[in-house]
Write an enzyme that holds these catalytic residues in place. Structure first.
Site, PDB file in Angstrom:
ATOM      1  N   TYR A  20       9.586 -26.293  38.810  1.00 49.53           N
ATOM      2  CA  TYR A  20      10.465 -25.276  38.220  1.00 49.53           C
ATOM      3  C   TYR A  20      10.270 -25.181  36.701  1.00 49.53           C
ATOM      4  O   TYR A  20      11.216 -25.285  35.937  1.00 49.53           O
ATOM      5  CB  TYR A  20      11.936 -25.583  38.561  1.00 49.53           C
ATOM      6  CG  TYR A  20      12.124 -25.962  40.000  1.00 49.53           C
ATOM      7  CD1 TYR A  20      11.991 -25.004  41.010  1.00 49.53           C
ATOM      8  CD2 TYR A  20      12.370 -27.282  40.383  1.00 49.53           C
ATOM      9  CE1 TYR A  20      12.132 -25.348  42.341  1.00 49.53           C
ATOM     10  CE2 TYR A  20      12.495 -27.625  41.716  1.00 49.53           C
ATOM     11  CZ  TYR A  20      12.378 -26.656  42.687  1.00 49.53           C
ATOM     12  OH  TYR A  20      12.501 -27.002  43.997  1.00 49.53           O
ATOM     13  N   TYR A  40      20.181 -25.170  50.167  1.00 41.08           N
ATOM     14  CA  TYR A  40      18.802 -25.352  49.721  1.00 41.08           C
ATOM     15  C   TYR A  40      18.026 -26.029  50.837  1.00 41.08           C
ATOM     16  O   TYR A  40      18.401 -27.100  51.303  1.00 41.08           O
ATOM     17  CB  TYR A  40      18.720 -26.208  48.444  1.00 41.08           C
ATOM     18  CG  TYR A  40      17.284 -26.467  48.063  1.00 41.08           C
ATOM     19  CD1 TYR A  40      16.536 -25.480  47.411  1.00 41.08           C
ATOM     20  CD2 TYR A  40      16.641 -27.658  48.402  1.00 41.08           C
ATOM     21  CE1 TYR A  40      15.200 -25.692  47.111  1.00 41.08           C
ATOM     22  CE2 TYR A  40      15.311 -27.863  48.098  1.00 41.08           C
ATOM     23  CZ  TYR A  40      14.593 -26.887  47.454  1.00 41.08           C
ATOM     24  OH  TYR A  40      13.271 -27.078  47.159  1.00 41.08           O
ATOM     25  N   LYS A  91      12.452 -36.994  52.391  1.00 41.51           N
ATOM     26  CA  LYS A  91      12.821 -37.689  51.150  1.00 41.51           C
ATOM     27  C   LYS A  91      12.812 -39.229  51.238  1.00 41.51           C
ATOM     28  O   LYS A  91      11.802 -39.814  50.928  1.00 41.51           O
ATOM     29  CB  LYS A  91      14.142 -37.143  50.623  1.00 41.51           C
ATOM     30  CG  LYS A  91      13.944 -35.725  50.069  1.00 41.51           C
ATOM     31  CD  LYS A  91      15.007 -35.297  49.089  1.00 41.51           C
ATOM     32  CE  LYS A  91      14.523 -34.153  48.233  1.00 41.51           C
ATOM     33  NZ  LYS A  91      15.071 -32.849  48.580  1.00 41.51           N
ATOM     34  N   ASP A 130      19.639 -30.054  58.459  1.00 42.27           N
ATOM     35  CA  ASP A 130      18.669 -30.495  57.455  1.00 42.27           C
ATOM     36  C   ASP A 130      19.249 -31.718  56.750  1.00 42.27           C
ATOM     37  O   ASP A 130      20.099 -31.588  55.871  1.00 42.27           O
ATOM     38  CB  ASP A 130      18.412 -29.340  56.482  1.00 42.27           C
ATOM     39  CG  ASP A 130      17.500 -29.737  55.322  1.00 42.27           C
ATOM     40  OD1 ASP A 130      17.202 -30.937  55.184  1.00 42.27           O
ATOM     41  OD2 ASP A 130      17.097 -28.833  54.565  1.00 42.27           O
TER      42      ASP A 130
HETATM   43  C1  LIG Z   1      14.388 -31.624  49.017  1.00 45.42           C
HETATM   44  C2  LIG Z   1      14.916 -30.888  50.156  1.00 45.42           C
HETATM   45  C3  LIG Z   1      14.081 -30.091  50.962  1.00 45.42           C
HETATM   46  C4  LIG Z   1      12.615 -29.888  50.662  1.00 45.42           C
HETATM   47  O1  LIG Z   1      11.882 -31.058  50.755  1.00 45.42           O
HETATM   48  P1  LIG Z   1      10.443 -31.141  50.012  1.00 45.42           P
HETATM   49  O2  LIG Z   1       9.916 -32.474  50.419  1.00 45.42           O
HETATM   50  O3  LIG Z   1      10.737 -31.029  48.546  1.00 45.42           O
HETATM   51  O4  LIG Z   1       9.620 -30.013  50.504  1.00 45.42           O
HETATM   52  C5  LIG Z   1      14.655 -29.446  52.032  1.00 45.42           C
HETATM   53  N1  LIG Z   1      15.959 -29.578  52.334  1.00 45.42           N
HETATM   54  C6  LIG Z   1      16.791 -30.344  51.581  1.00 45.42           C
HETATM   55  C7  LIG Z   1      18.219 -30.469  51.968  1.00 45.42           C
HETATM   56  C8  LIG Z   1      16.304 -31.005  50.462  1.00 45.42           C
HETATM   57  O5  LIG Z   1      17.135 -31.744  49.703  1.00 45.42           O
END
Ligand SMILES: *Cc1c(COP(=O)(O)O)cnc(C)c1O
Length: 430
Positions: free
Chosen positions: A18, A146, A276, A247
């Site tokens: 970013y 997000y 993550k 997610d």
């Molecule tokens: C960081 C994140 C993503 C994307 O993961 P990347 O490994 O950066 O592509 C998707 N969903 C959530 C909730 C996130 O925190």
């Protein structure tokens, strides 16, 4: 000095997340990292409050993760996953199936969080296609979400935060319900779900799935909401024939106080994304899990083929480190660690609530958030340097100063982090 040359080259040539190459912002060179500390090229050591974006839960340079990576390199760093398999992928999938809810029995190993979201969306759309309902291809989500930066993931992230206007004509048009506001199940009011309910009732013939970050909306605004909302969503998905994708890329592996956030609502998704913290922050790896319904549903048109297969799918090195990281987590007293961090964050951050510039202070598990009335944009020329000068690594965005330290952080180091937030607030109040 050499590190000044490095920084100049970096500023001139390298994109950061970013950021602008034309107008680069302040950047620091890290030469090594150990435990909760990053060592900078200028010799300073700073305490990491970010866990490198939710990932380094065991701290940096962990002897067991190092050993696992080295051992795996000597066997095989990589081999293609098409037509071949290997122990690290099998072991990791076993562990993921074991630690997640019982119905989640199938694993797709993805190379990043965003890709695991793309795969989840593909699964959902393909599921309905195979059911003879090709019109069900939209997603329903909530504001301030997000889910990643690739086009599929971006299309389900908040249109305003994601600066969608630039990509308006290439992004799929999905449905956005108002974000939940209720913080505790005891204060639950039906109003909180009514916008969502209306959308799912009106559009269920074109909705493939709902996608949500359970309990904590991360990069979209660090907002929290109560488990009852998730229970209501699960029930509405079942009633109206819509799949549920959760997610847990940010919330997974203990961050909110339970291994997965959905456990606090006692529900189970049809499709689950994790990433993550999966490798303890060592390298990129994510996974999409799903249940029988999705697997059999996709197979209903006769083929069952899921059309996705990244080059580095199931990378053995990443899988081996992930196995070790999950072992470390499960052998540790993570629940106690997260609870201890939570208590300390409550004690040390809540007092800032009384400051004029502070809109809200909130804590959930090992996440502490200070939300200000005003965005920090105009302070970004001095603030990042000021923060590092306090001996910490914290990266505010919009009107948010937040921390989510490694679980292994001790009391004194955490106090340095919360103390640094106090100093930032004092400086901003001047
Ligand atoms: C960081 C994140 C993503 C994307 O993961 P990347 O490994 O950066 O592509 C998707 N969903 C959530 C909730 C996130 O925190």
């Amino acid at each position: 000095m050499e590190f000044q040359d490095n920084l100049q080259f970096d500023a001139k040539h390298i994109w950061h997340p970013y950021s602008s190459v034309a107008r680069p912002s302040v950047i620091h060179e890290v030469i090594s990292a150990n435990g909760v500390r990053l060592k900078l090229a200028d010799g300073r050591e700073i305490i990491d409050g970010m866990s490198s974006w939710w990932s380094t839960i065991h701290g940096y340079n962990h002897p067991r993760l190092n050993a696992a990576a080295k051992m795996q390199i000597d066997h095989m760093s990589h081999v293609m996953f098409g037509g071949l398999t290997h122990q690290p992928a099998i072991e990791l999938s076993r562990k993921l199936i074991e630690m997640t809810a019982e119905p989640l029995q199938y694993v797709f190993l993805a190379d990043s969080g965003s890709i695991s979201v793309e795969v989840a969306i593909k699964m959902a759309i393909q599921y309905w296609f195979a059911q003879g309902k090709p019109k069900k291809q939209r997603l329903l989500t909530i504001r301030n979400a997000y889910h990643g930066d690739t086009f599929g993931a971006m299309a389900v992230s908040d249109p305003e935060n994601g600066m969608h206007s630039m990509f308006e004509h290439v992004l799929a048009k999905h449905l956005f319900a108002p974000e939940p506001t209720c913080q505790n199940d005891e204060d639950w009011q039906d109003d909180d779900i009514s916008g969502f309910r209306q959308l799912i009732i009106e559009h269920n013939d074109e909705i493939a799935a709902v996608i949500l970050e359970p309990l904590v909306q991360g990069a979209g605004g660090m907002r929290f909401y109560c488990p009852e909302y998730l229970r209501q969503v699960r029930a509405l998905c079942d009633q109206h024939n819509v799949l549920l994708i959760l997610d847990e890329i940010a919330t997974g592996f203990g961050r909110t106080g339970s291994l997965f956030a959905y456990e606090q609502a006692d529900i189970c998704p049809d499709i689950l994304c994790v990433g993550k913290a999966l490798t303890g922050g060592y390298m990129t790896l994510a996974a999409t899990l799903c249940n029988d319904k999705v697997v059999n549903g996709i197979a209903a048109d006769g083929s069952g083929v899921l059309m996705h297969g990244p080059t580095f799918m199931g990378n053995p090195l990443a899988c081996r480190v992930a196995c070790e990281s999950l072992d470390l987590l499960m052998e540790s007293d993570w629940q106690q660690q997260v609870e201890t961090i939570e208590t300390q964050l409550i004690n040390e951050l809540m007092p800032y609530q009384s400051m004029n510039l502070v809109k809200d202070v909130r804590v959930k598990g090992a996440i502490g958030v200070v939300e200000l009335h005003q965005p920090l944009d105009e302070h970004m020329d001095w603030l990042p340097t000021f923060i590092v000068d306090q001996g910490v690594w914290i990266r505010p965005f919009r009107n948010l100063i937040y921390i989510m330290p490694p679980y292994i952080i001790n009391e004194d180091d955490l106090t340095v982090l919360t103390g640094a937030i106090a100093k930032i607030l004092e400086q901003l109040s001047r």
